[in-house]
Design a protein around this motif. Structure first.
Motif, PDB file in Angstrom:
ATOM      1  N   GLY A 223       0.837  -1.193   0.000  1.00  0.00           N
ATOM      2  CA  GLY A 223       0.000   0.000   0.000  1.00  0.00           C
ATOM      3  C   GLY A 223       0.869   1.240   0.000  1.00  0.00           C
ATOM      4  O   GLY A 223       2.108   1.156  -0.054  1.00  0.00           O
ATOM      5  N   SER A 224       0.247   2.398   0.057  1.00  0.00           N
ATOM      6  CA  SER A 224       1.013   3.639   0.113  1.00  0.00           C
ATOM      7  C   SER A 224       1.547   3.845   1.526  1.00  0.00           C
ATOM      8  O   SER A 224       0.957   3.401   2.508  1.00  0.00           O
ATOM      9  N   PHE A 225       2.678   4.547   1.616  1.00  0.00           N
ATOM     10  CA  PHE A 225       3.254   4.829   2.924  1.00  0.00           C
ATOM     11  C   PHE A 225       2.259   5.599   3.794  1.00  0.00           C
ATOM     12  O   PHE A 225       2.022   5.254   4.959  1.00  0.00           O
ATOM     13  N   PHE A 226       1.671   6.654   3.228  1.00  0.00           N
ATOM     14  CA  PHE A 226       0.823   7.528   4.034  1.00  0.00           C
ATOM     15  C   PHE A 226      -0.425   6.807   4.538  1.00  0.00           C
ATOM     16  O   PHE A 226      -0.739   6.851   5.736  1.00  0.00           O
ATOM     17  N   THR A 227      -1.160   6.146   3.636  1.00  0.00           N
ATOM     18  CA  THR A 227      -2.388   5.477   4.066  1.00  0.00           C
ATOM     19  C   THR A 227      -2.096   4.370   5.058  1.00  0.00           C
ATOM     20  O   THR A 227      -2.831   4.178   6.038  1.00  0.00           O
ATOM     21  N   HIS A 228      -1.009   3.626   4.836  1.00  0.00           N
ATOM     22  CA  HIS A 228      -0.671   2.555   5.784  1.00  0.00           C
ATOM     23  C   HIS A 228      -0.439   3.120   7.179  1.00  0.00           C
ATOM     24  O   HIS A 228      -0.982   2.604   8.164  1.00  0.00           O
ATOM     25  N   HIS A 229       0.358   4.175   7.271  1.00  0.00           N
ATOM     26  CA  HIS A 229       0.660   4.729   8.594  1.00  0.00           C
ATOM     27  C   HIS A 229      -0.564   5.421   9.199  1.00  0.00           C
ATOM     28  O   HIS A 229      -0.760   5.373  10.425  1.00  0.00           O
ATOM     29  N   LEU A 230      -1.390   6.057   8.383  1.00  0.00           N
ATOM     30  CA  LEU A 230      -2.608   6.670   8.902  1.00  0.00           C
ATOM     31  C   LEU A 230      -3.553   5.601   9.447  1.00  0.00           C
ATOM     32  O   LEU A 230      -4.128   5.757  10.537  1.00  0.00           O
ATOM     33  N   ALA A 231      -3.714   4.493   8.702  1.00  0.00           N
ATOM     34  CA  ALA A 231      -4.593   3.409   9.148  1.00  0.00           C
ATOM     35  C   ALA A 231      -4.078   2.785  10.442  1.00  0.00           C
ATOM     36  O   ALA A 231      -4.850   2.515  11.378  1.00  0.00           O
ATOM     37  N   ALA A 232      -2.762   2.544  10.521  1.00  0.00           N
ATOM     38  CA  ALA A 232      -2.192   1.988  11.754  1.00  0.00           C
ATOM     39  C   ALA A 232      -2.383   2.949  12.914  1.00  0.00           C
ATOM     40  O   ALA A 232      -2.668   2.542  14.046  1.00  0.00           O
ATOM     41  N   GLY A 233      -2.229   4.238  12.637  1.00  0.00           N
ATOM     42  CA  GLY A 233      -2.445   5.238  13.685  1.00  0.00           C
ATOM     43  C   GLY A 233      -3.868   5.231  14.196  1.00  0.00           C
ATOM     44  O   GLY A 233      -4.110   5.295  15.411  1.00  0.00           O
ATOM     45  N   LEU A 234      -4.842   5.142  13.282  1.00  0.00           N
ATOM     46  CA  LEU A 234      -6.242   5.124  13.691  1.00  0.00           C
ATOM     47  C   LEU A 234      -6.594   3.852  14.456  1.00  0.00           C
ATOM     48  O   LEU A 234      -7.503   3.858  15.296  1.00  0.00           O
ATOM     49  N   ARG A 235      -5.891   2.770  14.174  1.00  0.00           N
ATOM     50  CA  ARG A 235      -6.136   1.522  14.913  1.00  0.00           C
ATOM     51  C   ARG A 235      -5.577   1.565  16.330  1.00  0.00           C
ATOM     52  O   ARG A 235      -5.853   0.678  17.124  1.00  0.00           O
ATOM     53  N   GLY A 236      -4.786   2.591  16.639  1.00  0.00           N
ATOM     54  CA  GLY A 236      -4.298   2.729  18.003  1.00  0.00           C
ATOM     55  C   GLY A 236      -2.841   3.098  18.123  1.00  0.00           C
ATOM     56  O   GLY A 236      -2.394   3.526  19.188  1.00  0.00           O
ATOM     57  N   ALA A 255       1.034   9.965  11.350  1.00  0.00           N
ATOM     58  CA  ALA A 255       1.166   9.692   9.926  1.00  0.00           C
ATOM     59  C   ALA A 255       2.240  10.571   9.294  1.00  0.00           C
ATOM     60  O   ALA A 255       2.989  10.120   8.421  1.00  0.00           O
ATOM     61  N   TYR A 256       2.324  11.821   9.721  1.00  0.00           N
ATOM     62  CA  TYR A 256       3.345  12.730   9.178  1.00  0.00           C
ATOM     63  C   TYR A 256       4.749  12.208   9.495  1.00  0.00           C
ATOM     64  O   TYR A 256       5.605  12.088   8.604  1.00  0.00           O
ATOM     65  N   ALA A 257       4.996  11.907  10.762  1.00  0.00           N
ATOM     66  CA  ALA A 257       6.334  11.488  11.180  1.00  0.00           C
ATOM     67  C   ALA A 257       6.741  10.173  10.526  1.00  0.00           C
ATOM     68  O   ALA A 257       7.874  10.030  10.044  1.00  0.00           O
ATOM     69  N   ARG A 258       5.838   9.204  10.488  1.00  0.00           N
ATOM     70  CA  ARG A 258       6.179   7.896   9.939  1.00  0.00           C
ATOM     71  C   ARG A 258       6.345   7.941   8.419  1.00  0.00           C
ATOM     72  O   ARG A 258       7.200   7.268   7.853  1.00  0.00           O
ATOM     73  N   THR A 259       5.512   8.751   7.721  1.00  0.00           N
ATOM     74  CA  THR A 259       5.660   8.884   6.275  1.00  0.00           C
ATOM     75  C   THR A 259       6.975   9.564   5.930  1.00  0.00           C
ATOM     76  O   THR A 259       7.686   9.151   5.000  1.00  0.00           O
ATOM     77  N   LEU A 260       7.324  10.598   6.671  1.00  0.00           N
ATOM     78  CA  LEU A 260       8.589  11.293   6.446  1.00  0.00           C
ATOM     79  C   LEU A 260       9.763  10.350   6.647  1.00  0.00           C
ATOM     80  O   LEU A 260      10.693  10.290   5.831  1.00  0.00           O
ATOM     81  N   GLU A 261       9.734   9.583   7.732  1.00  0.00           N
ATOM     82  CA  GLU A 261      10.817   8.640   8.013  1.00  0.00           C
ATOM     83  C   GLU A 261      10.920   7.567   6.933  1.00  0.00           C
ATOM     84  O   GLU A 261      12.009   7.217   6.482  1.00  0.00           O
ATOM     85  N   SER A 262       9.778   7.047   6.493  1.00  0.00           N
ATOM     86  CA  SER A 262       9.764   5.944   5.532  1.00  0.00           C
ATOM     87  C   SER A 262      10.271   6.348   4.158  1.00  0.00           C
ATOM     88  O   SER A 262      10.677   5.494   3.368  1.00  0.00           O
ATOM     89  N   THR A 263      10.241   7.642   3.834  1.00  0.00           N
ATOM     90  CA  THR A 263      10.630   8.083   2.488  1.00  0.00           C
ATOM     91  C   THR A 263      11.946   8.861   2.468  1.00  0.00           C
ATOM     92  O   THR A 263      12.299   9.447   1.434  1.00  0.00           O
ATOM     93  N   LEU A 264      12.684   8.856   3.567  1.00  0.00           N
ATOM     94  CA  LEU A 264      13.933   9.622   3.632  1.00  0.00           C
ATOM     95  C   LEU A 264      14.926   9.184   2.564  1.00  0.00           C
ATOM     96  O   LEU A 264      15.628  10.012   1.983  1.00  0.00           O
TER      97      LEU A 264
END
Length: 540
Positions: A223-236, A255-264
């Motif tokens: 999946g996309s980095f952003f949606t994956h991290h946003l979904a995981a964030g919403l799950r808790g 989601a911001y922090a994890r997406t930024l880290e994942s695409t460095l």
């Protein structure tokens, strides 16, 4: 409510006493009548408020893999939309009957869906409701690219602003979707966002990328980095307060922090989600309530660590998260799961079953130790840099020098380049040998580039690559002759295996076979070439 009922009973008692002349003062009658009026004024609104329905939540979820002609087909946009729909229904308290889903749609289909939803909202929605629009697709130049058609992002923003709801939230997971946050009517917010905003009214737009950035997909995450991290964030995973609820602020920060880290270190460049809002009121906008989910999984390990949660039946990656200090609870569907925590010796794995309407907790000393010794791979899931150094032995190019020893240095990157190729390398070899029979000294300097696939199995990583490069050959100390120099092309097929042995440290064994176009007195000839190296690697 009970206090007002008690007050009414006492007032009626006073009035009866006055009527029976048990209370001699005339002012008691006026006082009782005035208090009864106050009682009616107070209890009336309470009854009306109690009769009002609770705020309702609505959602429109759109996923489209195909963009305009000439654009590479997305692999996971529609899967991301399905993932977001599941999260909204499981923990976002958006019921199926108030969720509209479009998987595969052009601009006309989306406009019809917006028109239908607008008509329904006009009849059923109230100013206390909130609405979420989620779109995952290609985009560019201020428009969504949907099956060969374009829909201006302005239309989505205008629809959101005109919807008869109290709070509207638009989430765009598209390339260069940050243009939507530049549209008029909303205020830019720099990350990290803070707000005092439940008695809230207004609109929020979140885009997965900046105005000039790519929204990137990940094979490892499916999946996309952003949606994956946003979904995981919403799950808790984003529940920093540990209160069982995830607010807009918590979800966006995570989601911001994890997406930024994942695409460095991603080939597509750094991806920075953007945020704009026009919210009024005080309190917090709660996006999800993981504590109300039918199944809950608690990672009961104090030390921070990176975890993978995989559904046992389908093999689907449910969440890849960086757990902070202390336990973290995720809302997941009841069923069997595999939990993997990166450890000193690879991955520590546990299998669990999440019960229906219950919680399962996973912890213990081995997992706690693994969290302390975990291998922190920077750059996001499936992406890492490795520097390796070690001795090598290579077949010779000329008579009298059957083999030559040296030192190899390699920089290896694991991360998707394109379909089927997720490993690239840069190698430098320095070798020196002395010929037999006719004495001479030969020095070789080799540079090669390679790319290919890799496969992981626990602490082991297997790889293959096609490599090409150049070989500089220096011959000196030749009896009665001057020194010689040659620059020759080479091509090789390489296979390797890596074993992670300690935190950041690994052992690598590589073998190559191919050929070199070597110079001869009569011209050039293809000379077979084979080499092997044993190296120590360090994860950067």
């Amino acid at each position: 409510m009970r206090r007002t009922q008690g007050l009414g009973v006492r007032m009626l008692t006073v009035l009866r006493q006055v009527a029976a002349e048990r209370v001699p003062h005339r002012w008691a009658l006026g006082l009782g009548l005035r208090l009864l009026g106050v009682l009616i004024a107070v209890t009336g609104p309470i009854r009306v408020a109690a009769a009002e329905e609770a705020p309702r939540r609505w959602a429109l979820v759109v996923g489209e893999n195909q963009g305009l002609a000439g654009e590479e087909r997305l692999r996971f946009a529609e899967a991301d939309a399905q993932r977001m729909r599941e999260v909204l229904q499981e923990v976002g308290t958006v019921p199926p009957e108030r969720t509209v889903t479009l998987l595969g749609a052009d601009a006309a289909t989306l406009r019809e869906a917006l028109k239908g939803l607008q008509a329904r909202l006009a009849v059923e929605a109230s100013s206390r409701d909130w609405l979420l629009l989620y779109v995952s697709s290609h985009a560019g130049d201020g428009s969504l690219h949907l099956r060969g058609t374009e829909l201006p992002m302005r239309e989505l923003v205008d629809f959101l602003k005109g919807a008869p709801v109290g709070v509207g939230l638009l989430i765009l997971d598209s390339c260069r979707s940050g243009l939507a946050t530049r549209l008029k009517g909303l205020k830019p917010v720099a990350a990290p966002v803070t707000m005092e905003a439940s008695d809230l009214e207004g609109r929020v737009v979140i885009s997965a990328s900046g105005a000039d950035e790519y929204a990137q997909e990940s094979d490892a995450l499916q999946g996309s980095f952003f949606t994956h991290h946003l979904a995981a964030g919403l799950r808790g995973a984003a529940d920093a307060s540990r209160d069982g609820r995830v607010t807009l602020e918590e979800a966006y920060r995570y989601a911001y922090a994890r997406t930024l880290e994942s695409t460095l270190v991603s080939p597509g460049g750094v991806q920075r989600p953007t945020f704009r809002m026009d919210l009024r009121g005080r309190g917090e906008l709660v996006l999800s309530e993981p504590n109300q989910a039918r199944g809950r999984l608690t990672l009961d390990v104090k030390t921070p660590g990176r975890w993978l949660v995989v559904a046992s039946a389908s093999g689907a990656l449910v969440a890849e998260l960086e757990k902070g200090e202390g336990p973290t609870t995720l809302a997941v569907a009841p069923g069997a799961y595999r939990l993997l925590l990166r450890a000193d010796e690879g991955y520590l794995e546990r299998s669990v079953r999440v019960p229906l309407n219950g919680t399962v907790s996973v912890g213990g000393t081995p997992l706690e130790e693994a969290a302390r010794l975990r291998l922190a791979r920077k750059g996001g899931a499936g992406s890492s840099l490795l520097l390796a150094v070690g001795p090598s032995l290579t077949s010779g190019l000329v008579a009298g020098l059957s083999s030559i020893a040296g030192l190899d240095v390699r920089l290896v990157r694991e991360g998707r380049l394109f379909s089927g190729v997720d490993t690239s390398s840069l190698g430098l070899g320095v070798r020196r040998g002395t010929g037999s029979g006719v004495a001479f000294q030969q020095t070789e300097l080799e540079l090669r580039l390679g790319a290919g696939p890799h496969w992981k199995h626990g602490a082991w990583t297997f790889s293959g690559a096609l490599e090409a490069g150049a070989l500089a050959v220096f011959q000196s100390r030749i009896p009665d002759e001057e020194a010689r120099f040659g620059l020759e092309p080479l091509a090789l097929v390489t296979g390797g295996v890596r074993l992670d042995v300690r935190s950041r440290l690994s052992m690598l064994l590589n073998a190559s076979a191919g050929g070199v176009m070597a110079k001869r007195d009569s011209g050039t000839a293809l000379v077979p070439r084979a080499s092997a190296s044993l190296m120590v690697g360090y994860a950067l």
